[in-house]
Design a protein around this motif. Structure first.
Motif, PDB file in Angstrom:
ATOM      1  N   GLU A 272      13.063  -4.507  -0.473  1.00  0.00           N
ATOM      2  CA  GLU A 272      12.365  -5.620  -1.119  1.00  0.00           C
ATOM      3  C   GLU A 272      11.214  -5.135  -2.000  1.00  0.00           C
ATOM      4  O   GLU A 272      10.801  -5.827  -2.930  1.00  0.00           O
ATOM      5  N   SER A 273      10.710  -3.943  -1.744  1.00  0.00           N
ATOM      6  CA  SER A 273       9.586  -3.438  -2.518  1.00  0.00           C
ATOM      7  C   SER A 273      10.014  -2.473  -3.630  1.00  0.00           C
ATOM      8  O   SER A 273       9.159  -1.950  -4.355  1.00  0.00           O
TER       9      SER A 273
ATOM     10  N   THR B 247      10.970  -0.985  -7.070  1.00  0.00           N
ATOM     11  CA  THR B 247      10.635  -1.397  -8.431  1.00  0.00           C
ATOM     12  C   THR B 247      11.854  -1.263  -9.338  1.00  0.00           C
ATOM     13  O   THR B 247      12.817  -0.544  -9.027  1.00  0.00           O
TER      14      THR B 247
ATOM     15  N   THR C 133      10.479   4.019  -1.506  1.00  0.00           N
ATOM     16  CA  THR C 133       9.827   2.841  -2.051  1.00  0.00           C
ATOM     17  C   THR C 133       8.495   2.617  -1.336  1.00  0.00           C
ATOM     18  O   THR C 133       8.255   3.179  -0.252  1.00  0.00           O
ATOM     19  N   LYS C 134       7.655   1.827  -1.928  1.00  0.00           N
ATOM     20  CA  LYS C 134       6.383   1.483  -1.303  1.00  0.00           C
ATOM     21  C   LYS C 134       6.648   0.666  -0.036  1.00  0.00           C
ATOM     22  O   LYS C 134       7.460  -0.260  -0.051  1.00  0.00           O
TER      23      LYS C 134
ATOM     24  N   HIS D 208       6.730  -2.115   2.686  1.00  0.00           N
ATOM     25  CA  HIS D 208       6.519  -3.553   2.603  1.00  0.00           C
ATOM     26  C   HIS D 208       6.044  -4.042   3.972  1.00  0.00           C
ATOM     27  O   HIS D 208       6.676  -3.754   4.986  1.00  0.00           O
TER      28      HIS D 208
END
Length: 305
Positions: A113-114, A116, A217-218, A220
């Protein structure tokens, strides 16, 4: 549905092999290095070793015309075309290509979900579009010489191309795309061309993949809890990486691919490598058959016109 890889493949004694490599890791380690080193050790074979940073190919000899090093960025059409042109110039106007190995890739993991748009696009450009571009360029070379027509393309997928696990959605998406693309193209080429495609599906490999070819990814916050599926999987994966249990040696993968190319038999469309890949893949397909049987009555409600 037409068959694929119908004829036995025989690797010519003076074969030319090309190894497009990942953007992130270059040719300095892992599967690509082992394959390149194996080919370079065989005096009758010729090697086109590619990397985004050509200095990472320093482990290969410079004192032989049988090894040609060239820069290649699989996300750039111009770079791919330039590499093929350079290889043709090096080996002469009757340049042909017998084997290509598409091993470009890195893992994008973490909370989907995070992710980009840039992370998503780069992952797909490298793993899928890069593989597709080099595959089609190689096929163009392999079919053009009637007296030396044919070849073998290894597209490195993964167990991740068969099974979707939490926390790696775009990596799985790219590998699933490689599988579908490869199967379709394998059915598209004319049998008389004798161009074979093999989708290679290794499980965990003892390389620097986790350290240098793994983007994240970052995090979440909605997925941070320890009982989230991705966090549970990370725990067990990290345990496996640290222990090395069940991990494949890159040299064994190189040996397997060369055996497929050199054994003079029909090339399999799919090649699961390692007991883990074989068992988990078989379990997935057996489970799928059960799921299909469970919905057969509903499926047959959609009558054909």
């Amino acid at each position: 549905m037409n068959s694929v890889n119908t004829n036995p493949y025989n690797l010519p004694s003076d074969a030319v092999l090309m190894l497009p490599r990942p953007i992130v890791t270059g040719c300095s380690s892992g599967i690509g290095r082992e394959i390149a080193s194996l080919i370079a050790s065989k005096p009758n074979l010729r090697l086109i070793a590619t990397a985004r940073d050509i200095s990472s190919l320093s482990y290969l000899p410079d004192d032989t015309s049988n090894v040609f090093k060239v820069e290649l960025n699989v996300t750039s059409v111009d770079s791919i075309d330039a590499a093929f042109v350079a290889a043709a110039k090096h080996f002469g106007e009757n340049f042909y290509l017998d084997v290509a190995v598409n091993n470009a890739g890195y893992s994008l993991s973490g909370d989907t979900e995070s992710a980009t748009e840039e992370e998503i696009n780069q992952e797909m450009q490298t793993l899928f579009f890069g593989t597709a571009r080099v595959t089609m360029r190689a096929i163009g070379v392999m079919r053009q010489h009637k007296e030396h027509r044919g070849g073998l393309i290894f597209n490195i997928s993964s167990l991740a191309g068969l099974i979707g696990l939490p926390g790696h959605a775009y990596y799985h998406a790219a590998k699933f795309a490689v599988e579908g693309f490869s199967e379709s193209v394998a059915r598209e080429v004319h049998p008389d061309w004798n161009i074979n495609i093999c989708i290679v599906e290794p499980s965990g490999v003892k390389t620097n993949f986790e350290g240098h070819s793994k983007a994240r990814t970052k995090p979440h916050p909605a997925y941070a809890a320890k009982d989230m599926p991705a966090r549970k999987l990370e725990f067990y994966v990290n345990m496996g990486i640290k222990s090395g249990v069940g991990m494949l040696a890159p040299s064994s993968i190189a040996d397997s691919l060369f055996a497929i190319a050199d054994r003079g038999e029909r090339v399999p469309l799919r090649l699961p490598l390692g007991p883990t890949a074989w068992k988990m893949g078989k379990s997935k397909f057996e489970g799928l058959l059960g799921e299909w049987d469970a919905v057969k009555e509903l499926s047959f409600m959609g009558k054909e016109a």
